[in-house]
Design an enzyme around this catalytic site. Structure first.
Site, short mmCIF file in Angstrom:
data_model
loop_
_atom_site.label_atom_id
_atom_site.label_comp_id
_atom_site.label_asym_id
_atom_site.label_seq_id
_atom_site.Cartn_x
_atom_site.Cartn_y
_atom_site.Cartn_z
N GLN A 1 0.89 -1.25 0.10
CA GLN A 1 -0.04 0.05 0.07
C GLN A 1 0.92 1.10 0.04
O GLN A 1 0.50 2.25 -0.62
CB GLN A 1 -0.85 0.00 1.18
N THR A 2 2.04 1.38 0.87
CA THR A 2 2.76 2.49 0.84
C THR A 2 3.32 2.65 -0.38
O THR A 2 3.59 3.77 -1.16
CB THR A 2 3.68 2.39 2.13
N CYS B 1 27.28 5.65 17.90
CA CYS B 1 28.47 5.99 18.30
C CYS B 1 28.49 7.30 19.29
O CYS B 1 29.48 7.66 19.71
CB CYS B 1 29.15 7.02 16.80
N LYS C 1 -2.98 -15.53 -6.82
CA LYS C 1 -1.52 -14.80 -6.84
C LYS C 1 -0.53 -15.29 -5.96
O LYS C 1 -0.35 -15.28 -4.73
CB LYS C 1 -1.70 -13.13 -6.57
N LEU D 1 2.35 -5.87 -12.61
CA LEU D 1 0.81 -5.69 -12.56
C LEU D 1 0.38 -4.56 -11.82
O LEU D 1 1.15 -4.30 -10.71
CB LEU D 1 0.24 -6.96 -11.93
N ASP E 1 2.41 1.57 -3.56
CA ASP E 1 1.57 2.19 -4.29
C ASP E 1 1.33 3.48 -4.27
O ASP E 1 1.13 4.17 -5.19
CB ASP E 1 0.46 1.26 -4.52
#
Length: 760
Positions: free
Chosen positions: A44-45, A428, A124, A93, A47
């Site tokens: 989702q992110t 660090c 899928k 796709l 896309d």
């Protein structure tokens, strides 16, 4: 910013900054997924990034570069395997995530088709895309997707998969056909594989998709008998399901479902779950049915693919530069489970950003065991309302990325405590601070010697897009910069990379870091995954042991083959192309396109270092932002030390025979003095391949169209550059004419008809 704000009101400078940020994130996610079999962002992110980038480029077409992810598929192939050019593009796709989005897509397909449409639905599979090339019924090559045009040759391993026929059954095979499918592990075989890995003391795989990709993309050369047996065990458990065709000039059937029937008669493994429906409602019911019963399937699925069944409509509906318009992937919502939040720790990445990560009791969700999940920054931690010690709700966003949704407040017992963002870098000790006023993220400013940042930069140097040094990856970069022992790492910065000697690699132990989080990777028992990547153990009496190597009791260590090969590969990298060194320097905004332009124009790092801002910005494909980044980079003393040390060590930071700044086009060749812009998908050429073909022919490969442009080679997805060429009257050529141009020169085009219109 990529927060969904109104794009139409963005000033051009802010739009440019956002495009650069989006491109960096998308390409980074692609490289991780296709190059390292690692997922660093949910669907989702990802896309959302792509859709926002597409919209900004639509409103500001001048910001769309040749490297834009909106014009490309996947990631470039590496050099571990030979490249294979697909006879027909291997597209990706587009995705939808809800019934409303799917039904809207189906309605558009029906409107565009203008006639009755049947929808083929199939599961899928979460695996690795593969293309099989059969010539007269015999398997000749098998290749991964790669960038959609050029993939990796994995034929040798594919021949070991029992379910893939070496010769097709039946008769009537075409002279050439490409069969597309997905390589995967059944859930039971994946669990058996991990049991075998554990019995051999090897690392377990996180999920079936990574296991499938890692098993197929491995080489037998250099492996001992135990490693070869492990390789055979992995490959023998792989399976393939065919889901389509690539090149096939004239299939003797009219529908996709009939294609599957024909492929099955040839002995190819097709899915037993596909169904054809005469309405979107039927397809939607199929999607919902398998969403509710996804765990009844023998392999992992992450959604449903819906295709127009009629093959004739495939051509009519067409494709974008990345995906067909006649197919869509419906991605299922992720699963959710409860687990305990044990701690929140902070990791520092290559750019110095400090990111909180949730450390949890191991929980199995969407097919794999999860122990860590990103919390992005301190504001996100507050917004989610989680306390250390909470029972939390965890999901796999897109069935891939672990995501903490929030706490189960009613289960709190009062022992929970609030997370406090550290004020100093955990790696660090430097004080953390925003990079600029208003930034939410905190960063470590100690870019020179913060071990986490140095590790990230060294790993970047070895990556495919930079110097492409085989063996300089995640584990070796950590070993060279953040070893458990010795106390002093071989590399304090990347400046000594080309000075490394065999004795620098003795006695190194390292905790393997997670590719996504940068945190120590844990074994099944929760202990850190500690390795000695550069040595193998020999008895003191062994004739092959190194008497000058470090001792542990009665044992000595000698360098492993991997270590000696790494040193040899680093030595060989000293004569790589100049543009690769420019990418390897880790200068902000300097990717392959800008690096090629700089290398072509200036011919050496020294000339770039000496150039003024105006001279840098004037180079096509560079501009003011990159010019400023270069000036800023060379203003730092330890950056200049990297260049000086690499040069002293013999790294070739020049282009041999280059005549000097501004004279890059006077190289001779059939395109001497000719400026060409290559845009869109050109048949027979990858994006970088087209640019290199122009340069090799003595021409200038430009990234933008102007009155000085002689030719625009345009293929599908050409977009704004095609429109600009038409506006300016620049000659437009197609892929076939482009091949003539770079091999025979402009004269070969005399009398030729202009290029065919490119798909916008």
């Amino acid at each position: 910013m990529t927060d969904g704000s109104d794009i139409s009101s963005l000033p051009l400078d802010e739009a440019r900054d956002e495009v650069e940020s989006l491109v960096d994130r998308i390409i980074g996610a692609r490289d991780a997924y296709y190059g390292r079999d690692t997922v660093v962002v949910d669907d989702q992110t990802y896309d959302g990034w792509m859709h926002r980038l597409e919209e900004i480029e639509r409103l500001h077409p001048e910001l769309q570069s040749q490297d834009s992810p909106t014009l490309t598929v996947g990631a470039a192939s590496g050099t571990l395997f030979d490249p294979v050019e697909h006879a027909e593009r291997m597209l990706s796709l587009d995705n939808v995530f809800s019934d409303d989005e799917f039904l809207a897509w189906a309605a558009k397909v029906q409107r565009d088709a203008g006639r009755s449409v049947h929808f083929l639905c199939e599961l899928k599979i979460d695996g690795l895309a593969l293309s099989l090339r059969y010539e007269h019924g015999r398997l000749t090559t098998a290749a991964t997707r790669g960038d959609g045009r050029v993939g990796e040759d994995v034929t040798e391993n594919v021949r070991r998969i029992s379910g893939i026929p070496q010769r097709l059954a039946g008769t009537g095979h075409p002279p050439l056909v490409e069969v597309r499918g997905e390589v995967f592990f059944d859930v039971a075989d994946f669990e058996a594989l991990n049991a075998y890995q554990a019995s051999m003391g090897d690392r377990l795989f996180a999920n079936p998709r990574n296991a499938a990709s890692g098993s197929l993309r491995q080489k037998a050369e250099g492996k001992n008998e135990r490693q070869l047996e492990a390789m055979r065990q992995r490959v023998s458990r792989l399976r393939l399901t065919v889901h389509g065709i690539g090149a096939w000039p004239d299939p003797p059937v009219a529908t996709q479902s009939e294609i599957y029937g024909l492929l099955a008669t040839w002995g190819l493994p097709t899915s037993r779950y596909f169904e054809v429906f005469d309405s979107p409602d039927g397809a939607d019911a199929y999607i919902r049915r398998f969403g509710e019963n996804r765990h009844s399937i023998e392999h992992e699925i992450d959604g449903v693919v819906v295709k127009v069944d009629e093959l004739a409509l495939h051509g009519e509906l067409g494709a974008t530069s990345r995906a067909p318009r006649w197919a869509i992937a419906y991605k299922y919502a992720p699963e959710e489970v409860n687990t305990k939040l044990l701690d929140i720790v902070v990791s520092v990445g290559r750019t110095g950003r400090a990111t909180p990560f949730a450390v949890m009791e191991p929980a199995r969700v969407a097919g794999s065991v999860v122990r860590q999940a990103t919390l992005h920054n301190q504001d996100v931690v507050k917004a989610k309302g989680v306390l250390i010690g909470d029972t939390i709700v965890l999901r796999k966003a897109g069935d891939v990325i672990p995501e903490v949704l929030g706490p189960v407040v009613e289960l709190r017992d009062g022992t929970e405590r609030e997370f406090v963002m550290p004020t100093h870098c955990p790696e660090c000790g430097f004080p953390l601070a925003p990079a600029k006023e208003g930034d939410i993220d905190l960063r470590c400013p100690n870019s020179r010697s913060c071990p986490a940042q140095v590790r990230g930069r060294v790993e970047h140097i070895g990556s495919r897009g930079a110097l492409d040094i085989e063996g300089l990856g995640e584990v070796s970069a950590a070993a060279l910069t953040q070893p458990v022992r010795p106390e002093e790492p071989p590399l304090e910065t990347e400046a000594r990379l080309f000075d490394l000697r065999a004795e620098d690699l003795f006695g190194i132990d390292v905790v393997v870091r997670d590719a996504e989080t940068g945190l120590p990777r844990l074994n099944e028992d929760g202990t850190p995954d500690t390795r000695s990547p550069f040595r193998r153990q020999r008895k003191k009496t062994d004739a092959a042991y190194r008497p000058d190597g470090p001792f542990d009791g009665d044992e000595a260590y000698i360098l492993s083959r991997a270590a000696t090969e790494l040193l040899a590969n680093i030595e060989a990298a000293k004569v790589k192309d100049l543009w690769r060194f420019l990418v390897a320097l880790n200068v902000r905004h300097v990717g392959p396109v800008a690096a090629r332009a700089l290398a072509q124009w200036f011919g050496s790092v020294a000339a770039i270092r000496a150039a003024s801002r105006d001279e840098l910005a004037a180079v096509d494909g560079v501009g003011g932002i990159i010019a400023d980044a270069l000036i800023d980079w060379f203003d730092v003393d330890w950056h200049r030390d990297i260049v000086d040390r690499w040069t002293t060590a013999g790294a070739q930071l020049t282009t041999p025979g280059h005549p000097g700044p501004g004279a890059a086009t006077a190289r001779g060749g059939v395109l001497d003095g000719v400026t060409v812009v290559a845009t869109g998908s050109l048949e027979g050429y990858s994006r970088e391949g087209a640019q290199q073909a122009i340069i090799d022919a003595g021409g200038k490969s430009a990234s933008s169209v102007s009155k000085k442009t002689d030719f625009v080679a345009a293929g599908p997805g050409a977009g704004s550059k095609l429109a600009k060429a038409e506006e300016l009257g620049v000659r437009i050529i197609d892929a076939a004419q482009f091949h003539l141009l770079v091999t025979e020169g402009p004269g070969a085009l005399d009398g030729a008809v202009g290029g065919a219109p490119a798909e916008a």
